[in-house]
Enzyme design. Structure first.
Site, PDB file in Angstrom:
ATOM      1  N   SER A 175       0.846  -1.197   0.000  1.00  0.00           N
ATOM      2  CA  SER A 175       0.000   0.000   0.000  1.00  0.00           C
ATOM      3  C   SER A 175       0.881   1.247   0.000  1.00  0.00           C
ATOM      4  O   SER A 175       2.079   1.162  -0.299  1.00  0.00           O
ATOM      5  CB  SER A 175      -0.939  -0.031   1.211  1.00  0.00           C
ATOM      6  OG  SER A 175      -1.908   0.984   1.115  1.00  0.00           O
ATOM      7  N   ASN A 176       0.338   2.388   0.319  1.00  0.00           N
ATOM      8  CA  ASN A 176       1.127   3.630   0.366  1.00  0.00           C
ATOM      9  C   ASN A 176       0.595   4.515   1.495  1.00  0.00           C
ATOM     10  O   ASN A 176      -0.359   4.156   2.177  1.00  0.00           O
ATOM     11  CB  ASN A 176       1.073   4.341  -0.993  1.00  0.00           C
ATOM     12  CG  ASN A 176      -0.352   4.628  -1.400  1.00  0.00           C
ATOM     13  OD1 ASN A 176      -1.056   5.403  -0.754  1.00  0.00           O
ATOM     14  ND2 ASN A 176      -0.805   3.977  -2.466  1.00  0.00           N
TER      15      ASN A 176
END
Ligand code: CTP
Length: 403
Positions: A210-211
């Site tokens: 993810s980020n």
């Protein structure tokens, strides 16, 4: 003529040193043509006299349930119905806590609970109080009830400390209320489709790629358009954020593929599509259906490109449809952003640079540069994400009006 002209504003003043700024605030509201009824808490009267505010507002200030001299009842329900907008400025830490928990031990809190109109809350306190998790939680809670928070500013505080907690300047507060009441026929009933937040790409049932996207910018934009009368659908990756306005329809997704599907299903109907999501560019080819156990020293995951939502929408854009993309860059910012604007056939690209302090992931502020189709560049100052959202709203509004 100011959009505040003949608007009925209830101004709630609570006990913070910034209460003295309520005088200028009242003056500015009255000058803009608003009808201002001030309600003070007991503590507020330690900081500024009711006489000052009643003289400036040309109405007796209210603070008790019963008026001493006449024995008449200050009916909080009627006051709540009378108002076009309730502004609580300054909102002290104590008042925030009382409002957030539905306590109702004075006229201001009773009016707040019975008000049917939009409510704006402008906190002011010392920086440690403002930062305290209890205050943050109270603000979150008030915001999740649909109240608008006018974030405190950074600057010198009455304690002599420097930091966040200063009441937003009265001019800024009045400007926000003017924006609230401005007529926005170009946006009324327009269908706005928004993507926001991160995506999560599964590696196995317990892990993902993810980020750092918090979703705050996209959610602020969704809220601004919804309050301007647009019909907003928010396709959201996982965030802990509440839906920013009750009229918004939120579709929750996790992966880039789900975001793609959900966005495509809604895209044809949309007049404006704003893609604020930080979509993963790559996803694991073979997510495991059981937890991967640690074995070898080295371990690699094969990744494949995700579908480009913005790019696909750019390829099938119908005449009159407006596409707005985001670009978060660390270097060659303008060049990269313009490249994306062209490649994805966007009408606007909003550039955030991670090199600007206070901009980007997780912050409540942002600093943007917007490039339009004609590659004209507009830069904006560092502002709260709610105000950045209003800047974007005005750009889109101007564009729709000119179409
Ligand atoms: N975007 C999208 N779908 C993707 C990737 C990006 O819709 N699979 C959108 C983002 O929401 C944003 C814009 O495209 O509005 C630019 O995103 P960004 O990741 O910066 O662009 P990329 O084309 O992925 O470029 P790069 O990774 O090379 O910077």
């Amino acid at each position: 003529m100011s959009p505040l002209s003949s608007k009925k504003i209830l101004l709630g003043v609570s006990g913070s040193i910034a209460a003295y700024k309520a005088a200028l605030l009242t003056r500015l509201l009255v000058r803009a043509g608003a009808d201002v009824q001030v309600i003070m808490t007991k503590a507020a009267q330690e900081f500024i006299t009711p006489l000052t505010l009643s003289t400036l507002s040309k109405r007796p200030v209210l603070s008790e349930f019963v008026r001493d001299e006449t024995g008449l009842w200050n009916n909080h329900v009627d006051l709540g119905l009378w108002a076009d907008l309730l502004l609580i400025a300054p909102a002290s830490a104590h008042t925030l806590a009382r409002l957030a928990h539905g306590l109702c031990d004075d006229l201001l809190s009773a009016v707040y609970l019975s008000a049917k109109c939009p409510v704006y809350v402008a906190p002011a306190m010392d920086l440690d109080m403002y930062r305290h998790p209890a205050t943050r939680e109270n603000l979150q809670r008030l915001s999740s009830y649909g109240n608008q928070i006018i974030e405190a500013e950074h600057g010198e505080l009455a304690s002599g400390l420097v930091g966040e907690g200063r009441l937003a300047e009265p001019e800024r507060i009045v400007q926000m209320l003017e924006t609230h009441f401005a007529q926005r026929p170009a946006l009324w009933g327009k269908r706005i489709l928004l993507t926001a937040g991160p995506t999560q790409e599964p590696i196995d049932p317990v892990r993902f790629i993810s980020n750092h996207s918090s979703g705050k910018m996209g959610y602020a934009i969704a809220g601004a358009f919804a309050r301007a009368g647009a019909t907003v659908t928010l396709i959201s990756g996982p965030t802990g954020l509440p839906v920013p306005a009750p009229t918004i329809r939120r579709v929750s997704v996790r992966s880039a593929a789900q975001m793609y599907e959900a966005t495509m299903a809604e895209a044809d109907e949309a007049d404006v599509i704003i893609m604020a999501a930080a979509v993963a560019d790559y996803t694991p080819v073979h997510p495991a259906d059981r937890k991967i156990k640690k074995q070898e020293e080295q371990f690699s995951i094969e990744l494949t490109k995700t579908a480009d939502i913005a790019g696909s929408l750019g390829g099938r854009k119908r005449p009159g449809q407006v596409l707005v993309g985001f670009a978060l860059e660390t270097d060659n910012e303008l060049e990269n952003a313009i490249g994306k604007l062209r490649r994805k056939n966007l009408d606007f690209i909003v550039l955030n640079s991670l090199q600007d302090s206070g901009a980007g992931f997780g912050h409540d502020t942002n600093k943007i540069t917007v490039i339009n189709k004609a590659e004209h560049i507009t830069t904006f100052d560092l502002k709260s994400k709610n105000e950045v959202a209003l800047d974007l709203l005005r750009l889109v509004e101007g564009y729709l009006t000119a179409l």
